[in-house]
Design a protein around this motif. Sequence first.
Motif, PDB file in Angstrom:
ATOM      1  N   ILE A  36      23.308   6.713 -20.201  1.00 30.18           N
ATOM      2  CA  ILE A  36      24.258   5.658 -20.578  1.00 30.18           C
ATOM      3  C   ILE A  36      25.388   5.549 -19.554  1.00 30.18           C
ATOM      4  O   ILE A  36      25.716   4.460 -19.076  1.00 30.18           O
ATOM      5  N   MET A  37      25.983   6.691 -19.204  1.00 34.57           N
ATOM      6  CA  MET A  37      27.127   6.678 -18.292  1.00 34.57           C
ATOM      7  C   MET A  37      26.723   6.315 -16.861  1.00 34.57           C
ATOM      8  O   MET A  37      27.481   5.650 -16.147  1.00 34.57           O
ATOM      9  N   ALA A  38      25.535   6.761 -16.426  1.00 37.13           N
ATOM     10  CA  ALA A  38      25.074   6.445 -15.070  1.00 37.13           C
ATOM     11  C   ALA A  38      24.857   4.950 -14.907  1.00 37.13           C
ATOM     12  O   ALA A  38      25.191   4.367 -13.867  1.00 37.13           O
ATOM     13  N   ILE A  39      24.296   4.318 -15.928  1.00 38.78           N
ATOM     14  CA  ILE A  39      24.114   2.864 -15.881  1.00 38.78           C
ATOM     15  C   ILE A  39      25.471   2.163 -15.895  1.00 38.78           C
ATOM     16  O   ILE A  39      25.724   1.217 -15.145  1.00 38.78           O
ATOM     17  N   LYS A  40      26.377   2.648 -16.750  1.00 31.16           N
ATOM     18  CA  LYS A  40      27.684   2.009 -16.902  1.00 31.16           C
ATOM     19  C   LYS A  40      28.467   2.000 -15.597  1.00 31.16           C
ATOM     20  O   LYS A  40      29.137   1.016 -15.262  1.00 31.16           O
ATOM     21  N   TYR A  41      28.379   3.098 -14.841  1.00 34.94           N
ATOM     22  CA  TYR A  41      29.182   3.219 -13.620  1.00 34.94           C
ATOM     23  C   TYR A  41      28.366   3.105 -12.334  1.00 34.94           C
ATOM     24  O   TYR A  41      28.895   3.370 -11.255  1.00 34.94           O
ATOM     25  N   HIS A  42      27.094   2.723 -12.439  1.00 30.78           N
ATOM     26  CA  HIS A  42      26.293   2.583 -11.221  1.00 30.78           C
ATOM     27  C   HIS A  42      26.918   1.503 -10.327  1.00 30.78           C
ATOM     28  O   HIS A  42      27.222   0.403 -10.790  1.00 30.78           O
ATOM     29  N   PRO A  43      27.136   1.817  -9.041  1.00 30.44           N
ATOM     30  CA  PRO A  43      27.811   0.865  -8.125  1.00 30.44           C
ATOM     31  C   PRO A  43      27.134  -0.496  -8.031  1.00 30.44           C
ATOM     32  O   PRO A  43      27.792  -1.486  -7.726  1.00 30.44           O
ATOM     33  N   ASP A  44      25.812  -0.556  -8.285  1.00 33.15           N
ATOM     34  CA  ASP A  44      25.123  -1.848  -8.252  1.00 33.15           C
ATOM     35  C   ASP A  44      25.559  -2.748  -9.397  1.00 33.15           C
ATOM     36  O   ASP A  44      25.411  -3.960  -9.333  1.00 33.15           O
ATOM     37  N   LYS A  45      26.072  -2.151 -10.460  1.00 30.42           N
ATOM     38  CA  LYS A  45      26.442  -2.919 -11.650  1.00 30.42           C
ATOM     39  C   LYS A  45      27.951  -2.993 -11.854  1.00 30.42           C
ATOM     40  O   LYS A  45      28.492  -4.022 -12.221  1.00 30.42           O
ATOM     41  N   ASN A  46      28.634  -1.869 -11.603  1.00 30.76           N
ATOM     42  CA  ASN A  46      30.069  -1.788 -11.864  1.00 30.76           C
ATOM     43  C   ASN A  46      30.834  -1.925 -10.546  1.00 30.76           C
ATOM     44  O   ASN A  46      30.691  -1.104  -9.650  1.00 30.76           O
ATOM     45  N   PRO A  49      36.958  -0.403  -8.563  1.00 30.77           N
ATOM     46  CA  PRO A  49      37.244   0.406  -7.360  1.00 30.77           C
ATOM     47  C   PRO A  49      36.856   1.878  -7.495  1.00 30.77           C
ATOM     48  O   PRO A  49      36.473   2.513  -6.522  1.00 30.77           O
ATOM     49  N   ASP A  50      36.967   2.406  -8.722  1.00 28.79           N
ATOM     50  CA  ASP A  50      36.686   3.830  -8.907  1.00 28.79           C
ATOM     51  C   ASP A  50      35.272   4.101  -9.429  1.00 28.79           C
ATOM     52  O   ASP A  50      34.927   5.248  -9.734  1.00 28.79           O
ATOM     53  N   GLU A  52      32.243   4.023  -8.006  1.00 24.60           N
ATOM     54  CA  GLU A  52      31.377   4.867  -7.172  1.00 24.60           C
ATOM     55  C   GLU A  52      31.751   6.342  -7.304  1.00 24.60           C
ATOM     56  O   GLU A  52      30.872   7.206  -7.415  1.00 24.60           O
ATOM     57  N   GLU A  53      33.062   6.630  -7.308  1.00 23.61           N
ATOM     58  CA  GLU A  53      33.505   8.012  -7.451  1.00 23.61           C
ATOM     59  C   GLU A  53      33.161   8.549  -8.839  1.00 23.61           C
ATOM     60  O   GLU A  53      32.731   9.695  -8.995  1.00 23.61           O
ATOM     61  N   LYS A  54      33.329   7.698  -9.859  1.00 15.24           N
ATOM     62  CA  LYS A  54      32.999   8.101 -11.229  1.00 15.24           C
ATOM     63  C   LYS A  54      31.494   8.356 -11.348  1.00 15.24           C
ATOM     64  O   LYS A  54      31.068   9.322 -11.995  1.00 15.24           O
ATOM     65  N   PHE A  55      30.692   7.515 -10.714  1.00 14.63           N
ATOM     66  CA  PHE A  55      29.232   7.675 -10.714  1.00 14.63           C
ATOM     67  C   PHE A  55      28.843   9.018 -10.090  1.00 14.63           C
ATOM     68  O   PHE A  55      27.967   9.732 -10.586  1.00 14.63           O
ATOM     69  N   LYS A  56      29.531   9.367  -9.003  1.00 18.57           N
ATOM     70  CA  LYS A  56      29.276  10.642  -8.325  1.00 18.57           C
ATOM     71  C   LYS A  56      29.632  11.814  -9.231  1.00 18.57           C
ATOM     72  O   LYS A  56      28.887  12.801  -9.326  1.00 18.57           O
ATOM     73  N   GLN A  57      30.775  11.725  -9.913  1.00 19.70           N
ATOM     74  CA  GLN A  57      31.223  12.798 -10.802  1.00 19.70           C
ATOM     75  C   GLN A  57      30.269  12.966 -11.985  1.00 19.70           C
ATOM     76  O   GLN A  57      29.977  14.085 -12.412  1.00 19.70           O
ATOM     77  N   ILE A  58      29.776  11.840 -12.498  1.00 18.06           N
ATOM     78  CA  ILE A  58      28.833  11.877 -13.622  1.00 18.06           C
ATOM     79  C   ILE A  58      27.531  12.575 -13.211  1.00 18.06           C
ATOM     80  O   ILE A  58      26.981  13.390 -13.951  1.00 18.06           O
ATOM     81  N   GLY A  59      27.070  12.260 -11.993  1.00 17.81           N
ATOM     82  CA  GLY A  59      25.858  12.903 -11.479  1.00 17.81           C
ATOM     83  C   GLY A  59      26.051  14.402 -11.318  1.00 17.81           C
ATOM     84  O   GLY A  59      25.165  15.202 -11.633  1.00 17.81           O
ATOM     85  N   GLU A  60      27.221  14.795 -10.832  1.00 14.94           N
ATOM     86  CA  GLU A  60      27.541  16.221 -10.658  1.00 14.94           C
ATOM     87  C   GLU A  60      27.584  16.924 -12.014  1.00 14.94           C
ATOM     88  O   GLU A  60      27.035  18.024 -12.166  1.00 14.94           O
ATOM     89  N   ALA A  61      28.217  16.276 -12.984  1.00 11.02           N
ATOM     90  CA  ALA A  61      28.313  16.871 -14.322  1.00 11.02           C
ATOM     91  C   ALA A  61      26.925  17.082 -14.916  1.00 11.02           C
ATOM     92  O   ALA A  61      26.634  18.145 -15.487  1.00 11.02           O
ATOM     93  N   TYR A  62      26.067  16.096 -14.769  1.00 15.28           N
ATOM     94  CA  TYR A  62      24.722  16.215 -15.345  1.00 15.28           C
ATOM     95  C   TYR A  62      23.907  17.293 -14.642  1.00 15.28           C
ATOM     96  O   TYR A  62      23.169  18.055 -15.290  1.00 15.28           O
ATOM     97  N   GLN A  63      24.017  17.381 -13.333  1.00 12.85           N
ATOM     98  CA  GLN A  63      23.262  18.391 -12.590  1.00 12.85           C
ATOM     99  C   GLN A  63      23.663  19.802 -13.012  1.00 12.85           C
ATOM    100  O   GLN A  63      22.824  20.710 -13.017  1.00 12.85           O
ATOM    101  N   VAL A  64      24.921  19.989 -13.379  1.00 15.21           N
ATOM    102  CA  VAL A  64      25.373  21.308 -13.856  1.00 15.21           C
ATOM    103  C   VAL A  64      24.933  21.542 -15.294  1.00 15.21           C
ATOM    104  O   VAL A  64      24.337  22.569 -15.633  1.00 15.21           O
TER     105      VAL A  64
END
Length: 357
Positions: A36-46, A49-50, A52-64
């Motif tokens: 849900i969050m990856a789609i919401k903040y994916h740079p292609d859709k959202n 300004p922030d 892309e950075e939020k998308f990166k943080q979400i990916g990091e959180a999920y990987q952990v």
Amino acid sequence: MPAFGTDEKPADTSYYELLGVEPTADDAKIKKAYRIMAIKYHPDKNKAPDAEEKFKQIGEAYQVLSDPQLRAHYNKYGKDNELAPEGGFTDPQEFFQQMFGGDAFRGIIGDLTVGGMFAEAQEAEMQETEESTEVDKQKKKYTGPSKEQMEKMQEQQRERVKKLAENLVHKLSLYTEGQSDDEQTAASFEEQIKVEAEKLKQESYGLELLHSIGLVYSSKSKQFLGMKGGELPRVFQSLKEKKHIMGELWSTLKSAMAVQTTVELIQKAEEQGLDQAEQLKLEEDATNKMYAAIWQSSKFDVEQTLRQVCDLVLLDKAIPQNVRRKRAEGLRLVGYIYKHAEADKPVTDLLVKTRKR
């Protein structure tokens, strides 16, 4: 002596907060929240300004949090310099693509622009909606990719097809380079493809991708072999293929329209002051439909690409006819195995039924 966190009360909760889940959430809830969050903040859709950075943080959180050992370490000690998967964090765009076959399928289907066509269409629709409510109607509307962008995309696609054709020829070489009557060579090739398919089906969307790839391989090989190869006349195979393409195109359009309808419902709900629980339910529905649309557009792209790949492999007049025929036979075998892979049955137990020459 500092107090350590526990699984119920972690030393740090920022990763959980990024995904919007409780520290006690199980793997299924964490995966669902990430989608849900990856789609919401994916740079292609959202376009915030922030985003892309939020998308990166979400990916990091999920990987952990999706790794039991990393999650336990994070719960106990919080964030630290050693808290990362082996080899470091994966690029968020790359990690997002892992949800659609990932590296395992790259040699077969190439790099996916995950939902690229859909994202552009969605962006255009949303921009038009916004502009229709603004006083300033002179704002330039989205008109699609420029000529230069189109040429770049076409060149990338040609390179993709060329590379995938080389990979496919290499895969088929075990079959094509053996003797015509060498049953051992054919059996060895069949076993190799079964083992490969068993591994591939374990990937995200693996079984769905195998079935789509297998359908294209089967269709193209049967068209080439025709009646001489024990198949229906080529004209019937061609008509069957065209019917399938039209069906997939319609499914792709319908999935995109379903997302747009849900987005409009969310917009109306926000205007009418819908309560948060109902709004979250609509947003989750939109996310699920968006994933379905991304998958459908990706599948359509994969099938169209592989048709070009198969044509390059089977219709190259610089290659002797007898070699191309053997390629088609090998491709038919691969297609059958891929198409008939099942989730709950080992592919190695599959009884292959293809016509012999």
